[in-house]
Design an enzyme around this catalytic site. Structure first.
Site, mmCIF file in Angstrom:
data_model
loop_
_atom_site.group_PDB
_atom_site.id
_atom_site.type_symbol
_atom_site.label_atom_id
_atom_site.label_comp_id
_atom_site.label_asym_id
_atom_site.label_seq_id
_atom_site.Cartn_x
_atom_site.Cartn_y
_atom_site.Cartn_z
ATOM 1 N N ASP A 11 41.526 36.963 43.918
ATOM 2 C CA ASP A 11 42.866 37.331 43.461
ATOM 3 C C ASP A 11 43.160 36.569 42.176
ATOM 4 O O ASP A 11 42.517 35.556 41.872
ATOM 5 C CB ASP A 11 43.926 37.014 44.511
ATOM 6 C CG ASP A 11 45.328 37.465 44.082
ATOM 7 O OD1 ASP A 11 45.469 38.644 43.713
ATOM 8 O OD2 ASP A 11 46.259 36.650 44.102
ATOM 9 N N SER A 12 44.178 37.034 41.446
ATOM 10 C CA SER A 12 44.589 36.339 40.240
ATOM 11 C C SER A 12 45.244 35.006 40.558
ATOM 12 O O SER A 12 45.412 34.170 39.669
ATOM 13 C CB SER A 12 45.568 37.210 39.445
ATOM 14 O OG SER A 12 46.732 37.469 40.204
ATOM 15 N N TYR A 43 48.335 38.220 36.070
ATOM 16 C CA TYR A 43 47.597 39.285 35.412
ATOM 17 C C TYR A 43 48.490 40.460 35.010
ATOM 18 O O TYR A 43 48.112 41.266 34.168
ATOM 19 C CB TYR A 43 46.520 39.834 36.364
ATOM 20 C CG TYR A 43 45.219 39.074 36.410
ATOM 21 C CD1 TYR A 43 45.113 37.752 35.979
ATOM 22 C CD2 TYR A 43 44.078 39.683 36.905
ATOM 23 C CE1 TYR A 43 43.914 37.069 36.045
ATOM 24 C CE2 TYR A 43 42.871 39.015 36.974
ATOM 25 C CZ TYR A 43 42.787 37.706 36.548
ATOM 26 O OH TYR A 43 41.599 37.040 36.616
ATOM 27 N N GLY A 44 49.649 40.582 35.643
ATOM 28 C CA GLY A 44 50.431 41.814 35.592
ATOM 29 C C GLY A 44 50.782 42.332 34.220
ATOM 30 O O GLY A 44 50.855 43.547 34.023
ATOM 31 N N CYS A 74 43.711 42.030 44.803
ATOM 32 C CA CYS A 74 44.665 41.988 43.694
ATOM 33 C C CYS A 74 44.874 43.424 43.235
ATOM 34 O O CYS A 74 43.914 44.097 42.838
ATOM 35 C CB CYS A 74 44.109 41.136 42.550
ATOM 36 S SG CYS A 74 45.119 41.150 41.042
ATOM 37 N N ASN A 75 46.103 43.901 43.296
ATOM 38 C CA ASN A 75 46.376 45.277 42.909
ATOM 39 C C ASN A 75 46.161 45.508 41.423
ATOM 40 O O ASN A 75 45.653 46.554 41.017
ATOM 41 C CB ASN A 75 47.807 45.639 43.296
ATOM 42 C CG ASN A 75 47.945 45.952 44.768
ATOM 43 O OD1 ASN A 75 47.770 47.088 45.197
ATOM 44 N ND2 ASN A 75 48.255 44.942 45.557
ATOM 45 N N THR A 76 46.550 44.547 40.590
ATOM 46 C CA THR A 76 46.394 44.728 39.154
ATOM 47 C C THR A 76 44.916 44.818 38.784
ATOM 48 O O THR A 76 44.514 45.680 37.990
ATOM 49 C CB THR A 76 47.059 43.573 38.387
ATOM 50 O OG1 THR A 76 48.434 43.483 38.775
ATOM 51 C CG2 THR A 76 46.984 43.803 36.892
ATOM 52 N N GLU A 159 53.996 32.068 42.164
ATOM 53 C CA GLU A 159 52.977 31.124 41.707
ATOM 54 C C GLU A 159 53.570 29.746 41.410
ATOM 55 O O GLU A 159 52.871 28.736 41.481
ATOM 56 C CB GLU A 159 52.268 31.668 40.465
ATOM 57 C CG GLU A 159 51.308 32.810 40.746
ATOM 58 C CD GLU A 159 50.033 32.374 41.443
ATOM 59 O OE1 GLU A 159 49.561 31.252 41.182
ATOM 60 O OE2 GLU A 159 49.506 33.146 42.264
ATOM 61 N N CYS A 193 51.506 44.571 45.622
ATOM 62 C CA CYS A 193 50.983 43.342 45.024
ATOM 63 C C CYS A 193 50.798 42.380 46.186
ATOM 64 O O CYS A 193 51.720 42.208 47.005
ATOM 65 C CB CYS A 193 51.947 42.767 43.992
ATOM 66 S SG CYS A 193 51.438 41.134 43.366
ATOM 67 N N THR A 194 49.644 41.771 46.280
ATOM 68 C CA THR A 194 49.375 40.925 47.435
ATOM 69 C C THR A 194 50.163 39.624 47.420
ATOM 70 O O THR A 194 50.175 38.892 48.407
ATOM 71 C CB THR A 194 47.867 40.636 47.558
ATOM 72 O OG1 THR A 194 47.377 40.089 46.327
ATOM 73 C CG2 THR A 194 47.111 41.921 47.877
ATOM 74 N N HIS A 195 50.831 39.324 46.309
ATOM 75 C CA HIS A 195 51.755 38.188 46.283
ATOM 76 C C HIS A 195 53.048 38.483 47.052
ATOM 77 O O HIS A 195 53.665 37.582 47.627
ATOM 78 C CB HIS A 195 52.141 37.833 44.841
ATOM 79 C CG HIS A 195 51.112 37.097 44.063
ATOM 80 N ND1 HIS A 195 49.968 37.690 43.588
ATOM 81 C CD2 HIS A 195 51.053 35.800 43.645
ATOM 82 C CE1 HIS A 195 49.243 36.812 42.923
ATOM 83 N NE2 HIS A 195 49.885 35.654 42.932
#
Length: 279
Positions: A11-12, A43-44, A74-76, A159, A193-195
């Protein structure tokens, strides 16, 4: 470094830990290597070329650690880098490796959650602009109406450890209102988004009770179980000692460890790496 052939989860930043936890719960016996590119997150808002470059550097690093299979949690990265990696990068030098994403498994099942056939997708600017969910959901559920909303400030809040503080509520409500103003018939919202599951309690607090809020962790984990059952040649390559190792591209590893320890009973001790070395 782990010995053997672990499953790589990338993931980012820390968001992919929401998926990683679900994968470990469903497939506890395997070895795993988690890499968060925290040093270059988020990353978005980055370009396609930059996201591909960063993602491919991380994937190559995980290959070098022995991972024959990498999950882009990570979706992005899944939206902007996965297709190029699968179609152009892997055939060149890593034809025996596999890289999977999170968008397709989610698109396959999201129609099962809605009665009104209208869903909202909350994602990063990059994921929304890519149109990946519109295309994939159209493929699997052409009867669904999909509304998208970018939430560019959510990942920085998460983050930076601000997601559980009162100040985050303003930005949660801001983007939810923008989404719901597009249609009052939305009854399912996908956290693309996995966040975002780290904000799930706040998200639900600002929505009517009848709206489903769908996170991706269990969906992606179930899809991985199915993938390994259908691809025994890959499943048999993976080592199964129940080991987990964590890496991050930010040198403040204690900060990463504090976040990661929220998802796992044991205290997480990560290691810093520079994935650009040798790429």
């Amino acid at each position: 470094m782990l010995s053997g052939s672990p499953i790589g989860v990338f993931d980012s930043g820390i968001g992919g830990l929401t998926v990683f936890r679900s994968i470990v719960e469903q497939l506890p016996g395997y070895d795993y290597l988690y890499l968060g590119d925290n040093g270059r997150a988020p990353y978005g808002n980055r370009s396609f070329n930059t996201i591909h470059k960063y993602t491919w550097e991380c994937v190559q690093w995980m290959f070098k650690q022995g991972c024959p299979l990498v999950i882009l949690a990570c979706n992005t990265a899944s939206a902007k880098a996965l297709r190029t990696i699968q179609q152009q990068d892997l055939p060149k030098d890593n034809a025996d490796k596999r890289v999977l994403g999170v968008i397709r498994p989610t698109a396959e099942v999201i129609g099962d959650y809605t009665k009104t056939k209208q869903i909202g997708v909350l994602g990063t600017k990059g994921t929304v602009q890519s149109g990946s969910y519109l295309l994939e959901i159209e493929h699997f559920s052409p009867d669904l109406k999909v509304y998208q909303q970018a939430c560019p400030l959510w990942v920085p809040l998460i983050e930076n450890g601000e997601y559980n503080k009162p100040g985050a509520d303003y930005y949660v409500k801001l983007y939810l209102d923008q989404l719901m103003n597009q249609s009052s018939d939305i009854d399912t919202i996908l956290l693309a988004c996995t966040h975002y599951p780290l904000l799930q309690d706040k998200i639900k607090a600002h929505l009517p009770g009848h709206i489903n809020v769908v996170a991706q962790g269990d969906i992606v984990a179930t899809s991985l179980v199915d993938y390994l059952q259908r691809h025994l040649e890959m499943e048999q390559r993976l080592t199964k000692n129940g080991n987990r190792q964590f890496y991050t591209t930010i040198d403040d590893t204690p900060d990463f460890d504090r976040h990661a320890s929220l998802f796992f009973a044991d205290n997480v001790k990560s290691e810093y790496v520079d994935v650009r070395e040798g790429c």
